[in-house]
Design an enzyme around this catalytic site. Structure first.
Site, PDB file in Angstrom:
ATOM      1  N   HIS A  17       0.842  -1.210   0.000  1.00 27.07           N
ATOM      2  CA  HIS A  17       0.000   0.000   0.000  1.00 27.07           C
ATOM      3  C   HIS A  17       0.876   1.259   0.000  1.00 27.07           C
ATOM      4  O   HIS A  17       0.616   2.207  -0.738  1.00 27.07           O
ATOM      5  CB  HIS A  17      -0.887   0.055   1.258  1.00 27.07           C
ATOM      6  CG  HIS A  17      -1.948  -0.995   1.328  1.00 27.07           C
ATOM      7  ND1 HIS A  17      -2.155  -1.763   2.447  1.00 27.07           N
ATOM      8  CD2 HIS A  17      -2.880  -1.397   0.414  1.00 27.07           C
ATOM      9  CE1 HIS A  17      -3.172  -2.587   2.232  1.00 27.07           C
ATOM     10  NE2 HIS A  17      -3.620  -2.392   1.010  1.00 27.07           N
ATOM     11  N   LYS A  41     -18.580  -5.768   7.491  1.00 27.41           N
ATOM     12  CA  LYS A  41     -17.343  -6.501   7.237  1.00 27.41           C
ATOM     13  C   LYS A  41     -16.615  -6.799   8.551  1.00 27.41           C
ATOM     14  O   LYS A  41     -16.598  -5.953   9.451  1.00 27.41           O
ATOM     15  CB  LYS A  41     -16.451  -5.644   6.325  1.00 27.41           C
ATOM     16  CG  LYS A  41     -15.598  -6.462   5.380  1.00 27.41           C
ATOM     17  CD  LYS A  41     -15.026  -5.592   4.289  1.00 27.41           C
ATOM     18  CE  LYS A  41     -13.809  -6.252   3.687  1.00 27.41           C
ATOM     19  NZ  LYS A  41     -13.252  -5.497   2.592  1.00 27.41           N
ATOM     20  N   ARG A  89      -1.568  -5.440  -8.631  1.00 31.51           N
ATOM     21  CA  ARG A  89      -0.454  -6.396  -8.488  1.00 31.51           C
ATOM     22  C   ARG A  89      -0.444  -7.366  -9.657  1.00 31.51           C
ATOM     23  O   ARG A  89       0.552  -8.002  -9.942  1.00 31.51           O
ATOM     24  CB  ARG A  89      -0.598  -7.171  -7.172  1.00 31.51           C
ATOM     25  CG  ARG A  89      -0.317  -6.323  -5.952  1.00 31.51           C
ATOM     26  CD  ARG A  89      -0.802  -6.981  -4.694  1.00 31.51           C
ATOM     27  NE  ARG A  89      -2.262  -7.122  -4.738  1.00 31.51           N
ATOM     28  CZ  ARG A  89      -3.029  -7.379  -3.689  1.00 31.51           C
ATOM     29  NH1 ARG A  89      -2.472  -7.561  -2.517  1.00 31.51           N
ATOM     30  NH2 ARG A  89      -4.332  -7.471  -3.810  1.00 31.51           N
ATOM     31  N   SER A 126      -2.927  -7.781   2.551  1.00 28.01           N
ATOM     32  CA  SER A 126      -3.290  -7.725   3.978  1.00 28.01           C
ATOM     33  C   SER A 126      -3.782  -9.083   4.469  1.00 28.01           C
ATOM     34  O   SER A 126      -3.457  -9.507   5.584  1.00 28.01           O
ATOM     35  CB  SER A 126      -4.380  -6.684   4.211  1.00 28.01           C
ATOM     36  OG  SER A 126      -3.905  -5.399   3.885  1.00 28.01           O
TER      37      SER A 126
END
Ligand code: PNS
Length: 162
Positions: A17, A41, A89, A126
């Site tokens: 990040h 979430k 990515r 993450s």
């Protein structure tokens, strides 16, 4: 002044990040890292912790950290952002990001710009970092030091390096 928003859950913020945010700051006059809050979430770190870890990691980078509590498209309109910036990515990231980019443009005309981060960090996510930490693995070269400490505290393992 061109303002870009780098949104995400940042649960927690990683070196991947940081690389993307740094690159965005090289392109835009102002960058806001927007930490999303979705009550539905399940996060490892609560909103306050995610914001605090992000602020610590971005110290000295001239990037503001804010909370987006609602639709990202509305937030971008409110702050006058010219773009949402997301790091890619690989192809899988594009596949998941492209519908959101189209939806955000549908909602508020905001453009999304994809930025390719450092290939040496492309394996960092993450979710993987949390999985590794939960098993007592070393995450010190994947996240900023304060995040590594927070993960260590969240998943205490006797004998694991702090
Ligand atoms: O780091 P993440 O979890 O992949 O980030 C996803 C995020 C926070 C960018 C996305 O869930 C989001 O924009 N949330 C805010 C609510 C919203 O605008 N939802 C509609 C997206 S098209």
């Amino acid at each position: 002044m061109s303002l870009a928003v780098c949104p995400g859950s940042f649960d927690p913020i990683t070196l991947g990040h940081l690389d993307v945010v740094r690159r965005a700051r090289g392109v835009f006059d102002e960058v806001v890292l927007a930490v999303a809050h979705n009550p539905a979430k399940a996060y490892l770190f609560d909103l306050e912790q995610r914001v605090e870890l992000a602020r610590g990691a971005l110290d000295g980078l001239d990037v503001r950290v804010d909370v987006v509590d609602g639709l990202l498209a509305d937030y971008c309109r409110e702050v006058g952002a010219v773009a949402i910036v997301k790091g890619l990515r690989g192809g899988a990231d594009y596949d998941s990001e492209q519908p959101m980019a189209l939806m955000n443009r549908h909602l508020s005309d905001v453009e999304t710009m994809f930025l390719v981060g450092d290939g040496a960090l492309a394996h960092i996510a993450s979710s993987l970092v949390k999985d590794i930490a939960s098993h007592g693995g070393d995450v010190s070269d994947l996240v900023p030091p304060a995040v590594a400490r927070a993960l260590h505290d969240a998943f205490p393992h006797p004998g694991a390096q702090r």
